[in-house]
Design a protein around this motif. Structure first.
Motif, short mmCIF file in Angstrom:
data_model
loop_
_atom_site.label_atom_id
_atom_site.label_comp_id
_atom_site.label_asym_id
_atom_site.label_seq_id
_atom_site.Cartn_x
_atom_site.Cartn_y
_atom_site.Cartn_z
N MET A 100 33.48 -6.00 0.59
CA MET A 100 32.50 -5.65 1.61
C MET A 100 31.25 -6.51 1.50
SD MET A 100 31.82 -3.66 4.11
CE MET A 100 30.65 -2.67 4.93
N ILE A 101 30.70 -6.61 0.29
CA ILE A 101 29.52 -7.44 0.06
C ILE A 101 29.85 -8.90 0.37
CG2 ILE A 101 27.86 -8.27 -1.68
CD1 ILE A 101 27.31 -5.41 -1.05
N GLN B 278 32.01 -10.00 2.54
CA GLN B 278 32.09 -10.16 3.99
C GLN B 278 30.71 -10.24 4.61
OE1 GLN B 278 34.53 -6.72 4.80
NE2 GLN B 278 36.31 -8.00 5.24
N ILE B 279 29.78 -9.43 4.09
CA ILE B 279 28.41 -9.46 4.60
C ILE B 279 27.77 -10.82 4.29
CG2 ILE B 279 26.09 -8.47 4.31
CD1 ILE B 279 27.51 -5.75 3.86
N LYS B 280 27.99 -11.32 3.08
CA LYS B 280 27.47 -12.64 2.71
C LYS B 280 28.06 -13.72 3.61
CE LYS B 280 26.18 -12.25 -2.13
NZ LYS B 280 26.47 -12.71 -3.49
N GLN B 281 29.36 -13.63 3.86
CA GLN B 281 30.02 -14.61 4.73
C GLN B 281 29.40 -14.59 6.13
OE1 GLN B 281 34.24 -13.90 4.71
NE2 GLN B 281 34.68 -16.04 4.22
N LEU B 282 29.20 -13.40 6.66
CA LEU B 282 28.58 -13.28 7.99
C LEU B 282 27.17 -13.84 7.98
CD1 LEU B 282 29.67 -9.77 9.34
CD2 LEU B 282 30.11 -12.01 10.37
N TYR B 283 26.42 -13.53 6.91
CA TYR B 283 25.05 -14.05 6.82
C TYR B 283 25.06 -15.58 6.83
CZ TYR B 283 20.62 -15.60 4.99
OH TYR B 283 19.44 -16.28 4.83
#
Length: 145
Positions: free
Chosen positions: A1-2, A4-9
């Motif tokens: 989850m973290i 994926q958030i980093k990837q999106l960022y």
């Protein structure tokens, strides 16, 4: 989850940075405009021009350093980049004047509210000018570091 958030960022880092610094630039612009409106008897167009000059200089510095990561290669290249940046901002300044004139003079709306709304339009126009014309050779990679 973290992850994926980093990837999106990282995928949208440039847009996120631009929005953050755009909001900061808008705050500088609106605060200066509001201060001049409250504490002086100058015409709203003069207030807008003063706020514009200060906020565009702020925007250039933050866009160069934090959004598009454009390195300083030489004084001449920086001058060319700054001239292009300010040139694009002059075009959107005309848009600002038109929207202010319509909202304040023709429609008799609140000056501060009209100023905030026209800034939204200007931020969008300025992003595309900066990305495609001014900082097109930036080093922003939009990838994890």
């Amino acid at each position: 989850m973290i992850g994926q958030i980093k990837q999106l960022y990282y995928k949208y880092e440039e847009v996120i940075s631009y929005l953050f610094w755009g909001i900061m630039t808008t705050a500088v612009n609106v605060l200066i405009f509001s201060g001049l409106h409250i504490f002086t008897n100058m015409n709203y167009m003069i207030n807008n021009f003063i706020a514009w000059v200060i906020s565009v200089l702020f925007a250039y510095i933050t866009n160069k350093a934090y959004v598009f990561h454009s390195p300083s290669k030489s004084f001449l290249s920086d001058l060319k980049e700054m001239t292009s940046f300010f040139g694009g901002r002059v075009a959107t300044l005309v848009v600002e004047w038109i929207l202010l004139w319509i909202g304040i003079t023709l429609m008799h709306q609140n000056q501060i509210l009209v100023k905030i709304l026209e800034n939204i339009v200007v931020i969008i126009l300025n992003y595309f000018w900066s990305k495609w014309a001014v900082f097109k050779n930036s080093t922003n990679k939009n990838q994890p570091k």
